[in-house]
Motif scaffolding. Structure first.
Motif, PDB file in Angstrom:
ATOM      1  N   MET A 118     -17.587 -35.590  25.536  1.00  0.00           N
ATOM      2  CA  MET A 118     -17.220 -36.950  25.118  1.00  0.00           C
ATOM      3  C   MET A 118     -18.448 -37.869  25.125  1.00  0.00           C
ATOM      4  O   MET A 118     -18.617 -38.702  24.229  1.00  0.00           O
ATOM      5  CB  MET A 118     -16.126 -37.521  26.033  1.00  0.00           C
ATOM      6  N   LEU A 119     -19.279 -37.707  26.139  1.00  0.00           N
ATOM      7  CA  LEU A 119     -20.515 -38.501  26.190  1.00  0.00           C
ATOM      8  C   LEU A 119     -21.391 -38.197  24.984  1.00  0.00           C
ATOM      9  O   LEU A 119     -21.954 -39.091  24.359  1.00  0.00           O
ATOM     10  CB  LEU A 119     -21.300 -38.175  27.472  1.00  0.00           C
ATOM     11  N   PHE A 120     -21.456 -36.916  24.671  1.00  0.00           N
ATOM     12  CA  PHE A 120     -22.259 -36.479  23.527  1.00  0.00           C
ATOM     13  C   PHE A 120     -21.730 -37.109  22.230  1.00  0.00           C
ATOM     14  O   PHE A 120     -22.493 -37.600  21.405  1.00  0.00           O
ATOM     15  CB  PHE A 120     -22.234 -34.951  23.443  1.00  0.00           C
ATOM     16  N   LEU A 121     -20.399 -37.120  22.108  1.00  0.00           N
ATOM     17  CA  LEU A 121     -19.757 -37.710  20.927  1.00  0.00           C
ATOM     18  C   LEU A 121     -20.124 -39.196  20.820  1.00  0.00           C
ATOM     19  O   LEU A 121     -20.477 -39.681  19.741  1.00  0.00           O
ATOM     20  CB  LEU A 121     -18.238 -37.523  21.032  1.00  0.00           C
ATOM     21  N   LEU A 122     -20.051 -39.890  21.954  1.00  0.00           N
ATOM     22  CA  LEU A 122     -20.386 -41.319  21.948  1.00  0.00           C
ATOM     23  C   LEU A 122     -21.860 -41.562  21.620  1.00  0.00           C
ATOM     24  O   LEU A 122     -22.218 -42.571  21.032  1.00  0.00           O
ATOM     25  CB  LEU A 122     -20.062 -41.941  23.317  1.00  0.00           C
ATOM     26  N   MET A 123     -22.703 -40.600  21.995  1.00  0.00           N
ATOM     27  CA  MET A 123     -24.131 -40.746  21.718  1.00  0.00           C
ATOM     28  C   MET A 123     -24.466 -40.516  20.239  1.00  0.00           C
ATOM     29  O   MET A 123     -25.378 -41.135  19.716  1.00  0.00           O
ATOM     30  CB  MET A 123     -24.948 -39.746  22.559  1.00  0.00           C
ATOM     31  N   VAL A 124     -23.734 -39.607  19.592  1.00  0.00           N
ATOM     32  CA  VAL A 124     -24.114 -39.257  18.211  1.00  0.00           C
ATOM     33  C   VAL A 124     -23.331 -40.014  17.141  1.00  0.00           C
ATOM     34  O   VAL A 124     -23.839 -40.232  16.044  1.00  0.00           O
ATOM     35  CB  VAL A 124     -24.012 -37.726  17.937  1.00  0.00           C
ATOM     36  N   LEU A 125     -22.098 -40.405  17.462  1.00  0.00           N
ATOM     37  CA  LEU A 125     -21.247 -41.001  16.423  1.00  0.00           C
ATOM     38  C   LEU A 125     -21.806 -42.309  15.853  1.00  0.00           C
ATOM     39  O   LEU A 125     -21.999 -42.412  14.629  1.00  0.00           O
ATOM     40  CB  LEU A 125     -19.808 -41.169  16.944  1.00  0.00           C
ATOM     41  N   PRO A 126     -22.096 -43.335  16.688  1.00  0.00           N
ATOM     42  CA  PRO A 126     -22.587 -44.600  16.104  1.00  0.00           C
ATOM     43  C   PRO A 126     -23.872 -44.444  15.287  1.00  0.00           C
ATOM     44  O   PRO A 126     -23.905 -44.885  14.128  1.00  0.00           O
ATOM     45  CB  PRO A 126     -22.791 -45.503  17.332  1.00  0.00           C
ATOM     46  N   PRO A 127     -24.910 -43.778  15.797  1.00  0.00           N
ATOM     47  CA  PRO A 127     -26.112 -43.656  14.959  1.00  0.00           C
ATOM     48  C   PRO A 127     -25.896 -42.840  13.693  1.00  0.00           C
ATOM     49  O   PRO A 127     -26.500 -43.138  12.664  1.00  0.00           O
ATOM     50  CB  PRO A 127     -27.150 -42.971  15.871  1.00  0.00           C
ATOM     51  N   LEU A 128     -25.022 -41.832  13.774  1.00  0.00           N
ATOM     52  CA  LEU A 128     -24.813 -41.011  12.573  1.00  0.00           C
ATOM     53  C   LEU A 128     -24.085 -41.773  11.476  1.00  0.00           C
ATOM     54  O   LEU A 128     -24.178 -41.422  10.308  1.00  0.00           O
ATOM     55  CB  LEU A 128     -24.059 -39.727  12.920  1.00  0.00           C
ATOM     56  N   VAL A 129     -23.353 -42.813  11.850  1.00  0.00           N
ATOM     57  CA  VAL A 129     -22.692 -43.635  10.836  1.00  0.00           C
ATOM     58  C   VAL A 129     -23.645 -44.754  10.397  1.00  0.00           C
ATOM     59  O   VAL A 129     -23.947 -44.895   9.213  1.00  0.00           O
ATOM     60  CB  VAL A 129     -21.372 -44.222  11.396  1.00  0.00           C
ATOM     61  N   VAL A 130     -24.172 -45.500  11.373  1.00  0.00           N
ATOM     62  CA  VAL A 130     -24.970 -46.690  11.050  1.00  0.00           C
ATOM     63  C   VAL A 130     -26.302 -46.335  10.380  1.00  0.00           C
ATOM     64  O   VAL A 130     -26.619 -46.838   9.305  1.00  0.00           O
ATOM     65  CB  VAL A 130     -25.207 -47.533  12.330  1.00  0.00           C
ATOM     66  N   PHE A 131     -27.070 -45.440  11.007  1.00  0.00           N
ATOM     67  CA  PHE A 131     -28.394 -45.106  10.453  1.00  0.00           C
ATOM     68  C   PHE A 131     -28.275 -44.416   9.087  1.00  0.00           C
ATOM     69  O   PHE A 131     -29.083 -44.653   8.198  1.00  0.00           O
ATOM     70  CB  PHE A 131     -29.201 -44.233  11.423  1.00  0.00           C
ATOM     71  N   SER A 132     -27.262 -43.565   8.944  1.00  0.00           N
ATOM     72  CA  SER A 132     -27.088 -42.867   7.655  1.00  0.00           C
ATOM     73  C   SER A 132     -26.784 -43.872   6.564  1.00  0.00           C
ATOM     74  O   SER A 132     -27.304 -43.780   5.447  1.00  0.00           O
ATOM     75  CB  SER A 132     -25.945 -41.851   7.731  1.00  0.00           C
ATOM     76  N   LEU A 133     -25.954 -44.858   6.889  1.00  0.00           N
ATOM     77  CA  LEU A 133     -25.585 -45.882   5.908  1.00  0.00           C
ATOM     78  C   LEU A 133     -26.823 -46.705   5.531  1.00  0.00           C
ATOM     79  O   LEU A 133     -27.087 -46.937   4.340  1.00  0.00           O
ATOM     80  CB  LEU A 133     -24.491 -46.782   6.489  1.00  0.00           C
ATOM     81  N   LEU A 134     -27.582 -47.129   6.540  1.00  0.00           N
ATOM     82  CA  LEU A 134     -28.772 -47.943   6.270  1.00  0.00           C
ATOM     83  C   LEU A 134     -29.789 -47.168   5.425  1.00  0.00           C
ATOM     84  O   LEU A 134     -30.367 -47.706   4.483  1.00  0.00           O
ATOM     85  CB  LEU A 134     -29.420 -48.407   7.580  1.00  0.00           C
ATOM     86  N   LEU A 135     -29.936 -45.895   5.766  1.00  0.00           N
ATOM     87  CA  LEU A 135     -30.875 -45.052   5.015  1.00  0.00           C
ATOM     88  C   LEU A 135     -30.415 -44.903   3.562  1.00  0.00           C
ATOM     89  O   LEU A 135     -31.216 -44.972   2.621  1.00  0.00           O
ATOM     90  CB  LEU A 135     -30.980 -43.679   5.691  1.00  0.00           C
ATOM     91  N   ALA A 136     -29.103 -44.720   3.385  1.00  0.00           N
ATOM     92  CA  ALA A 136     -28.554 -44.556   2.030  1.00  0.00           C
ATOM     93  C   ALA A 136     -28.750 -45.843   1.223  1.00  0.00           C
ATOM     94  O   ALA A 136     -29.134 -45.785   0.044  1.00  0.00           O
ATOM     95  CB  ALA A 136     -27.076 -44.193   2.112  1.00  0.00           C
ATOM     96  N   VAL A 137     -28.487 -46.990   1.858  1.00  0.00           N
ATOM     97  CA  VAL A 137     -28.657 -48.273   1.165  1.00  0.00           C
ATOM     98  C   VAL A 137     -30.121 -48.435   0.748  1.00  0.00           C
ATOM     99  O   VAL A 137     -30.421 -48.828  -0.379  1.00  0.00           O
ATOM    100  CB  VAL A 137     -28.191 -49.443   2.069  1.00  0.00           C
ATOM    101  N   LEU A 138     -31.012 -48.069   1.673  1.00  0.00           N
ATOM    102  CA  LEU A 138     -32.448 -48.177   1.383  1.00  0.00           C
ATOM    103  C   LEU A 138     -32.841 -47.274   0.218  1.00  0.00           C
ATOM    104  O   LEU A 138     -33.544 -47.692  -0.705  1.00  0.00           O
ATOM    105  CB  LEU A 138     -33.251 -47.796   2.639  1.00  0.00           C
ATOM    106  N   LEU A 139     -32.354 -46.048   0.241  1.00  0.00           N
ATOM    107  CA  LEU A 139     -32.735 -45.082  -0.790  1.00  0.00           C
ATOM    108  C   LEU A 139     -31.950 -45.255  -2.083  1.00  0.00           C
ATOM    109  O   LEU A 139     -32.154 -44.524  -3.044  1.00  0.00           O
ATOM    110  CB  LEU A 139     -32.598 -43.650  -0.257  1.00  0.00           C
TER     111      LEU A 139
END
Lengths: 285, 441
Positions: free
Chosen positions: A69-90
């Motif tokens: 569960m800790l692992f899930l909390l660590m990966v979920l927010p960045p995998l959504v937010v950073f991926s979105l920001l990167l996609a918007v940038l690209l």
């Protein structure tokens, strides 16, 4: 059934056969084995609810559940937010845009075991490149994978690095699906870029975001390969996850019955989480 | 609604399968020589031989099998090798399906579990008519469980010390350490920071060490070292029939404490070291504790290296030792000819064990061991044979001494060497964790 339906069924038949023989059948057998005591070789003995009772009083199950569960909390927010920001940038008209898009997807294409080995070198406490640069700027080296406080987080960084490119591609597809007319209309109405992003881009990407969250939930709960290569569940049990525990129970200790019970528990946890997620993200047409 | 339920069941089923297939697919299977099968009376008798070698030793074993197949035409051996854990899972699955291999390699501590499962055939061992006097006592002892012999000895290995001759010469050292004090003293001389200072000098910068004196694996091998150090203080706490562990807390704490001090007090070992042998071959560490299986790598590294027995830190000599043995799985469908062929192959391997010594492993057979003495670096390990200590063939050894989490020995090892916990607490926790497993029989 009309002719078209029959043809469709005929096309589906090979997959359904393979699914039934290699997926559905073994899965049902797995459910059944969860109620047995069985070490592969001997005869399986019906154990009733013993394995489930053991599950609820097994401290290692709770340790692995907490870590997962800790692992899930660590990966979920960045995998959504950073991926979105990167996609918007690209999605902007940038020089070398296609090259950057291609490079971003490479970590996802690499086999998880290879990713684990590469990051093991980078994370090396004493001679790794990350600590080399930290020392250069006067920061004490970090025990990335060998300190129980940082190990899970270090693996989470690797997972985010691996999957971000794939999520970015999904978002990029979503972004390119949004009609340019909407952006033009909002510009005419005087909306700034932030307002456009919040009122048009984000709501229209909701189905993609929902899908990414679901996939991340499943991948995070099933995390195994990278942990197996990078930490093997250690130090101690600091990175022991549910699937790692299942692997040890079923394939090292040959306790297939309890291993299957753990498998059932993981499926139940996943179904609950996906249900919660789909309720929170209830999509309207 | 109905459709939703059906979908949920199908999704659950798919998820369970995915989990199991993800786990079970781990492992790097490598097939050896493929060959003909006994399809007619003139065809050779085909036997299957499985082992868990994945490093340079795999090539040596493949070479031996090919040599056997080329030397005679009556028997054809098909060799399969993959990592030990998936190998045993595959073995038990094939056993259940009635198609086990004819010969299976394993370690002595696994014999207890497999013989309790009833999958090992001791009758074939009797038929092989082995002579105790042909083997070292250490190797011979590792083939028994509850006074019954279940295996043919293949090789032995133990911890020893490798040292970099050039770095020794540079530090003015002439011989490898033999005691704990010598080890600490030499390791301090060989540990150097970016200013050329040693850990026992003022101004030593522990964040900028460019060369360490000593290195070792920070996994279950820490426990193996502690096991040796407990034995060095007298008494072995583990045996094949224990159902409750009585661990001497003081001795255990002293054992783990010695290893801990090398890292945290004397600062001569890299914290959280990942690959000691690579650090050694690149001269980042001057000495390492490791096994003889590293010798092929060292031989091709171009490094000037020497080896020495594991140092005597406490009252008497002892080093962790282990072995590889060959077993004959129970096969009700197997014909008498196949069983005889399996014995003939194992006896041939035994007779040609001098070639196996090239893999770095030390042959169990006395004749093979004599040949190994002529190979560089082996002598130091052979000298440890008389004081090497095996882990017992307890039926729950796979769990008690597991090398992957959750494992009592891994927790103890890493609490000591990575988390710097109180050694007395580590000893108490180790006993508690092991007794929890022993109580769950």
């Amino acid at each position: 059934m009309n002719k078209q339906g029959k043809i469709a069924a005929l096309f589906l038949l090979p997959y359904l056969l393979i699914f039934t023989i290699f997926r559905f059948g073994p899965s049902m057998a797995g459910l059944f084995v969860g109620f047995m005591e069985w070490n592969i070789v001997g005869d399986a003995a019906f154990a009733g609810l013993d394995n489930f009772e053991k599950l609820f009083r097994d401290p290692m199950f709770y340790t692995s559940l907490k870590n997962t569960m800790l692992f899930l909390l660590m990966v979920l927010p960045p995998l959504v937010v950073f991926s979105l920001l990167l996609a918007v940038l690209l999605n902007q008209k940038l020089r070398y845009r296609n090259a950057v898009r291609t490079v971003s997807i490479i970590p996802y294409v690499l086999i998880p075991a290879v990713v684990g080995i590469i990051w093991n070198w980078l994370y090396d406490n004493n001679f790794g490149i990350l600590n080399y640069y930290l020392k250069m700027i006067g920061i004490a080296p970090i025990e990335w994978l060998t300190n129980d406080k940082y190990a899970l987080f270090s693996v989470a960084i690797v997972t985010v690095w691996s999957y971000m490119g794939y999520n970015m591609i999904l978002y990029l597809a979503g972004l390119q699906d949004i009609s340019k007319d909407l952006y033009e209309a909002s510009t005419i109405d005087g909306a700034n870029k932030f307002q456009t992003f919040m009122k048009i881009t984000l709501p229209l990407l909701k189905p993609i975001t929902s899908m990414i969250i679901t996939l991340t939930l499943i991948n995070a709960i099933q995390i195994f390969d990278q942990i197996f290569v990078m930490t093997n569940g250690g130090p101690g049990t600091a990175t022991l996850t549910l699937v790692q525990y299942l692997y040890g129970t079923a394939f090292q200790n040959y306790n297939l019955g309890y291993g299957s019970t753990l498998g059932i528990a993981i499926v139940v946890i996943l179904i609950v989480l996906v249900q919660i997620q789909s309720r929170l993200f209830k999509l309207d047409n | 609604m109905k459709f939703k339920r059906v979908s949920a069941v199908l999704a659950s089923a798919a998820l369970i399968t995915t989990l199991f297939t993800a786990c079970a697919s781990n492992g790097n299977e490598q097939q050896g020589s493929a060959g003909g099968t006994a399809s007619n009376s003139n065809a050779p008798i085909k036997i299957d031989y499985w082992g868990g070698w994945t490093g340079p030793d795999l090539e040596t074993m493949k070479g031996l099998v090919d040599k056997f197949n080329a030397e005679q035409s009556g028997i054809h051996v098909e060799f399969t090798s993959m990592q030990w854990t998936p190998l045993f899972a595959k073995f038990l699955t094939e056993m259940k399906g009635g198609e086990p291999p004819d010969v299976l390699a394993m370690h002595p501590f696994e014999i207890g579990q497999f013989s309790e499962m009833g999958v090992l055939d001791n009758k074939q061992i009797e038929a092989a008519k082995l002579n105790k006097s042909d083997y070292s006592e250490f190797a011979w002892g590792g083939t028994f469980y509850k006074d019954t012999q279940y295996a043919v000895p293949l090789d032995v290995h133990m911890h020893g010390l490798y040292y970099n001759k050039a770095l020794f010469e540079k530090a003015g050292l002439t011989a490898a350490p033999q005691t704990g004090e010598e080890l600490i003293e030499m390791a301090q001389k060989l540990t150097v920071d970016s200013n050329g200072k040693h850990p026992n000098e003022s101004g030593f910068d522990e964040n900028n060490i460019v060369q360490y004196g000593l290195g070792f694996n920070m996994n279950h091998h820490i426990f193996y070292q502690a096991y040796a150090l407990i034995n060095q203080q007298g008494g072995n706490p583990f045996n094949e029939s224990m159902n409750k562990l009585e661990l001497d807390e003081e001795k255990t704490a002293k054992a783990f404490g010695f290893l801990q001090d090398l890292v945290f007090k004397y600062k001569v070992v890299p914290k959280g070291e990942k690959s000691p042998v690579d650090d050694f071959t690149t001269s980042k560490v001057a000495m390492i504790f490791d096994g003889p299986w590293q010798m092929p790598k060292l031989e091709t590294s171009g490094l000037q290296w020497g080896s020495a027995p594991y140092p005597q830190v406490f009252d008497k000599k002892a080093a962790w030792g282990a072995a590889e043995v060959l077993t004959f799985p129970v096969n009700k469908k197997g014909s008498a000819e196949e069983k005889e062929a399996a014995i003939a192959f194992v006896k041939w391997l035994d007779g040609n064990s001098a070639d196996w010594a090239k893999s770095g492993q030390l042959p169990s057979n006395n004749a093979g061991m004599e040949s190994a003495k002529g190979l560089e670096g082996r002598e130091a390990f052979i000298a440890s044979l008389d004081n090497a200590v095996l882990l017992p063939a307890h039926p729950q050894s796979a769990q008690l001494f597991s090398s992957t989490a959750p494992s009592p020995i891994l927790t103890a090892a890493q609490d000591a060497i990575l988390n710097n916990k109180d050694p007395h607490e580590i000893a108490k926790q180790l006993m508690k964790d092991m007794n929890a497993i022993l109580a769950d029989q």
